[in-house]
Design a protein around this motif. Structure first.
Motif, mmCIF file in Angstrom:
data_model
loop_
_atom_site.group_PDB
_atom_site.id
_atom_site.type_symbol
_atom_site.label_atom_id
_atom_site.label_comp_id
_atom_site.label_asym_id
_atom_site.label_seq_id
_atom_site.Cartn_x
_atom_site.Cartn_y
_atom_site.Cartn_z
ATOM 1 N N THR A 34 42.299 32.685 36.575
ATOM 2 C CA THR A 34 41.698 33.799 37.311
ATOM 3 C C THR A 34 41.781 35.083 36.496
ATOM 4 N N SER A 35 42.969 35.321 35.938
ATOM 5 C CA SER A 35 43.176 36.550 35.178
ATOM 6 C C SER A 35 42.216 36.629 34.008
ATOM 7 N N ASN A 38 38.651 37.286 35.313
ATOM 8 C CA ASN A 38 38.450 38.647 35.840
ATOM 9 C C ASN A 38 38.646 39.709 34.755
ATOM 10 N N ASN A 39 39.666 39.529 33.941
ATOM 11 C CA ASN A 39 40.017 40.578 32.983
ATOM 12 C C ASN A 39 38.958 40.741 31.905
ATOM 13 N N GLN A 57 54.496 41.547 32.897
ATOM 14 C CA GLN A 57 53.093 41.601 32.520
ATOM 15 C C GLN A 57 52.746 42.945 31.886
ATOM 16 N N ARG A 72 45.203 44.633 43.098
ATOM 17 C CA ARG A 72 44.945 43.261 43.541
ATOM 18 C C ARG A 72 46.206 42.406 43.349
ATOM 19 N N ASP A 76 49.409 40.027 45.944
ATOM 20 C CA ASP A 76 49.612 38.598 45.708
ATOM 21 C C ASP A 76 50.997 38.164 46.190
ATOM 22 N N ARG A 78 52.557 35.576 45.557
ATOM 23 C CA ARG A 78 53.260 34.667 44.653
ATOM 24 C C ARG A 78 54.349 35.371 43.843
HETATM 25 C C1 LIG Z 1 52.213 37.843 38.147
HETATM 26 C C2 LIG Z 1 50.764 37.840 38.426
HETATM 27 C C3 LIG Z 1 49.888 38.384 37.500
HETATM 28 C C4 LIG Z 1 48.505 38.419 37.744
HETATM 29 N N1 LIG Z 1 47.685 38.969 36.823
HETATM 30 C C5 LIG Z 1 46.351 39.058 37.070
HETATM 31 C C6 LIG Z 1 45.464 39.673 36.153
HETATM 32 O O1 LIG Z 1 45.841 40.128 35.092
HETATM 33 N N2 LIG Z 1 44.149 39.729 36.455
HETATM 34 C C7 LIG Z 1 43.655 39.215 37.624
HETATM 35 O O2 LIG Z 1 42.464 39.330 37.860
HETATM 36 N N3 LIG Z 1 44.476 38.622 38.524
HETATM 37 C C8 LIG Z 1 45.800 38.517 38.274
HETATM 38 N N4 LIG Z 1 46.643 37.907 39.189
HETATM 39 C C9 LIG Z 1 46.050 37.254 40.339
HETATM 40 C C10 LIG Z 1 45.744 38.264 41.437
HETATM 41 O O3 LIG Z 1 46.909 38.531 42.164
HETATM 42 C C11 LIG Z 1 44.696 37.716 42.411
HETATM 43 O O4 LIG Z 1 45.136 36.500 42.908
HETATM 44 C C12 LIG Z 1 43.380 37.508 41.733
HETATM 45 O O5 LIG Z 1 43.020 38.663 41.019
HETATM 46 C C13 LIG Z 1 42.285 37.197 42.736
HETATM 47 O O6 LIG Z 1 41.103 37.051 42.005
HETATM 48 P P1 LIG Z 1 39.813 36.308 42.613
HETATM 49 O O7 LIG Z 1 39.436 37.190 43.779
HETATM 50 O O8 LIG Z 1 38.837 36.340 41.519
HETATM 51 O O9 LIG Z 1 40.261 34.953 43.008
HETATM 52 C C14 LIG Z 1 48.007 37.850 38.948
HETATM 53 C C15 LIG Z 1 48.905 37.313 39.867
HETATM 54 C C16 LIG Z 1 50.254 37.292 39.625
HETATM 55 C C17 LIG Z 1 51.189 36.718 40.625
#
Ligand SMILES: Cc1cc2nc3c(=O)[nH]c(=O)nc-3n(C[C@H](O)[C@H](O)[C@H](O)COP(=O)(O)O)c2cc1C
Lengths: 150, 556
Positions: A34-35, A38-39, A57, A72, A76, A78
């Motif tokens: 996902t990251s 999206n990134n 991070q 966002r 989360d 998690r």
């Molecule tokens: C520790 C951690 C780091 C995260 N880093 C990113 C990130 O760099 N970019 C990102 O888009 N989502 C990151 N997420 C996930 C986001 O919390 C979220 O679930 C996600 O952006 C949802 O994207 P979606 O709507 O495209 O599914 C991370 C989650 C955790 C637990």
């Protein structure tokens, strides 16, 4: 994006994932996939460390994109106990090649260096520990370039 | 009946009443606007009853509408010749909506509510966050509780440290932060839940069920306490939450709100960043507080306050050079009420302002009877600094009416004074200085930012908190702290006073560590004003020995 807008945030958090290693590995893969997706789109780069039940991070890019993505991530479930170690304008990217570099392996032995940094980061909210985490991630992400994620 | 159909359909809210103030019709726009619960109100319904069921109105608004309708009616009943035609129409403004009342010659009264640009919805929404506002909340609460055998849970949220962020990073950042908070809240709720911003940094959530409130509150405390990156800044805030449930805690909206508020108060008192469920004993505690407040309001008028004076001994000359005025409240039934019990309440309800002014007047008047060289120190609350102009006026009046020179007055503040609106407070402090008044920093060393505070204003004096002095004889570093603060004060050109000196050993240490003045039971406990002369005339050494013995039986 202009140079002046470039911002970087460094934070640590506690992992809130439980269950068998395979399940955790799946969640991690999901976070990374996902990251990266999206990134890339948001012109963000950075690295994520998973060790000793903690995340660290680095996220860098245009300020508004960093703030939006960080927000966002805050929602989360998690992870928890997020401590921001540094948030400031940056002159250049530390991870220009990585939409989200990754270091750490679920179930891997504790990395003593990481442990020291985490302990320091959670003991007190000192800005110095931000650059310590940054340096650590820098070293680790390079070492693990070969580690493949499905 | 074409008229009726037309009125029912218009976008403007319209209510028609007959000359007995009974309902002829009420269109959908008006119902929505007033927060009417259920189907259309029946014809013939009394205005009073109808208003009572309008959940979006508060008591004062209901009363205003009722009174003006009655006045129009009375006016309308007068013969046409004597009538003031302007009085046949009346415009009422209620903050976020307006209502026009018109006497329809002999036919009754028409109430109309002009709509905003988007059909009146705007009046129910908070423009900053896009959430519902207080009015929308009242309507939702009334609607939820109107259902028979209803179940609901009300969560009241109050952000911790928001004001600090707003003050230090500015309002635009504060506003952006509130939007992020609203977004986090919105993301945690389910379909039937109602979320509103009540105003400032207060939010409310109404759940259409009683269970599930606690896990949600727990999650929100965690979620809202997570850091925020906003407009290039890092912001850390928290949230306190109070929960009350219907019908278990209350069946009626007003009561449910009050009880959730009591629970919120308890959450904050317990240290913030947590949630609290309403418990019946909170009512009892609130009543006790209420009773204390009632007594406190009367205390000034009934002359139940007294000032006692505790001497400040100058180390170099071994002479009393001034007195700190200390407030005592002797209540006929409660006995001596400790300041720790009533000062925080007085600050909370604002009574500290008149009480503080009384203290200033009284202390200055008493000091005027002392020798010219003896000064009087008065504690001023942070709340008094919120209105700097009023404080300055009070000081001026106290000095003038007593005929006391400003140079004989010392004002003691705690560092929390400087945590509030810093710029305005500093201006007030400088104005006091301009009158010759000296400024002392009280309880030094107990706050977390003491050192930086010292740099923000050139204090005349710092008073080292008694907690360090009591540790002088132990191993825990009290000595080092006193010595360090004394050196710091001396280097900044400030007088250093050590409080809470109770033993000869402590006094000896203070004398050698660079402290300029001492205060404490060893020198004298606080005494009534008529005992001051004796202390000034007396031999300090014998007074010390005599009073030291009684000190331990009297507490600190
Ligand atoms: C520790 C951690 C780091 C995260 N880093 C990113 C990130 O760099 N970019 C990102 O888009 N989502 C990151 N997420 C996930 C986001 O919390 C979220 O679930 C996600 O952006 C949802 O994207 P979606 O709507 O495209 O599914 C991370 C989650 C955790 C637990």
């Amino acid at each position: 994006m202009t140079k002046q807008e470039l911002h970087r945030v460094v934070y640590c958090s506690r992992v809130r994932l439980s269950g068998p290693p395979a399940g955790i590995a799946r969640e991690l893969r999901d976070i990374l996939a996902t990251s990266r997706r999206n990134n890339m789109r948001a012109d963000l780069s950075g690295a994520l460390l998973f060790a000793n039940n903690c995340f660290a991070q680095v996220l860098e890019g245009p300020r508004v994109a960093v703030e939006r993505c960080f927000e966002r991530i805050q929602n989360d479930p998690r992870h928890s106990d997020v401590t921001v170690l540094a948030f400031s304008p940056a002159s250049a990217r530390e991870f220009p090649k990585w939409s989200m570099g990754f270091a750490g392996e679920p179930g891997a032995a504790h990395d003593p260096l990481a442990f020291v940094v985490f302990e320091g980061a959670f003991a007190r909210d000192r800005p110095e520990s931000g650059s310590a985490v940054l340096g650590l991630l820098h070293g680790l992400v390079r070492r693990e370039e070969a580690w493949a994620l499905a | 009946m074409a008229l009726r159909a037309a009125l029912l359909g218009v976008a403007e809210g319209v209510i028609l009443l007959d000359p007995d103030l009974r309902l002829i019709l009420c269109n959908a726009a008006a119902r929505r606007r007033l927060g009417w619960v259920g189907g259309s109100p029946r014809r013939g319904l009394a205005l009073t009853t109808m208003l009572e069921h309008a959940g979006a109105l508060d008591t004062a608004e209901r009363m205003t509408i009722r009174e003006h309708c009655a006045a129009l009616l009375a006016e309308g009943a007068m013969p046409a010749i004597g009538r003031d035609s302007a009085a046949a129409e009346k415009e009422l403004a209620f903050g976020d909506f307006a209502m026009r009342l018109r006497w329809l010659d002999g036919q009754g009264v028409m109430l109309s509510i002009p709509m905003g640009g988007d059909g009146g919805e705007v009046a129910l929404r908070d423009p900053l966050t896009g959430l519902g506002n207080r009015r929308a909340f009242q309507a939702a609460l009334a609607a939820a509780l109107a259902r028979p055998e209803t179940e609901a849970a009300l969560l009241l949220l109050d952000l911790d440290r928001f004001k600090h962020v707003n003050d230090s990073l500015g309002h635009p950042v504060g506003d952006a932060l509130l939007r992020l908070v609203a977004q986090r809240l919105r993301a945690s709720l389910r379909g039937g839940d109602t979320l509103v911003r009540l105003g400032g940094d207060e939010f409310a959530i109404l759940l259409p069920r009683a269970e599930g409130a606690e896990p949600l509150a727990e999650r929100l405390v965690d979620l809202l306490s997570r850091p925020y990156l906003v407009e290039g800044h890092l912001a850390n805030i928290g949230v306190s939450i109070g929960i009350a449930r219907a019908p278990a805690d209350a069946a009626e909206g007003g009561m449910l709100l009050r009880r959730a508020d009591l629970a919120l108060y308890a959450a904050k008192a317990a240290g913030r960043r947590q949630f609290c469920l309403f418990r019946p004993e909170m009512d009892a505690r609130a009543q006790a507080r209420q009773a204390l407040e009632t007594d406190l309001r009367r205390a000034v008028a009934l002359g139940q306050f007294h000032l006692h004076y505790q001497p400040l001994l100058e180390v170099a000359s071994n002479e009393v050079i001034g007195f700190e005025a200390l407030l005592r409240w002797e209540h006929p039934a409660r006995g001596m009420v400790p300041p720790a019990e009533f000062i925080p309440l007085a600050e909370e309800v604002g009574l500290i302002v008149p009480i503080g002014e009384w203290v200033l007047r009284q202390a200055c008047r008493t000091a005027a009877s002392w020798p010219e060289t003896v000064l009087v120190a008065v504690n001023v609350s942070p709340v008094q600094f919120a209105d700097g102009a009023r404080l300055l006026r009070a000081v001026d009046e106290a000095l003038a009416s007593a005929g006391l020179s400003g140079t004989r007055l010392e004002i003691e503040i705690t560092e929390s004074v400087l945590l509030r609106d810093a710029a305005e407070t500093l201006a007030t402090l400088h104005d006091l200085r301009g009158r010759g008044v000296r400024i002392a920093m009280d309880d030094f060393g107990t706050g977390y930012s003491s050192l930086s505070q010292l740099r923000s204003f050139p204090f005349d004096k710092i008073k080292i908190d008694r907690s360090f002095v009591s540790e002088i004889e132990g191993e825990s570093g009290g000595k080092a702290v006193v010595r360090a603060i004394a050196a710091l004060g001396a280097s900044l050109g400030m007088t250093v006073t050590v409080e809470g000196v109770e033993t000869e050993a402590q006094a000896a240490f203070v004398a050698t560590s660079g402290g300029h003045q001492m205060q404490g039971y060893l020198i004298s406990r606080p005494v009534p004003s008529d005992a001051v002369a004796a202390l000034l005339a007396g031999r300090p050494a014998s007074a010390r020995a005599g009073l030291a013995r009684t000190a331990s039986s009297d507490g600190a």
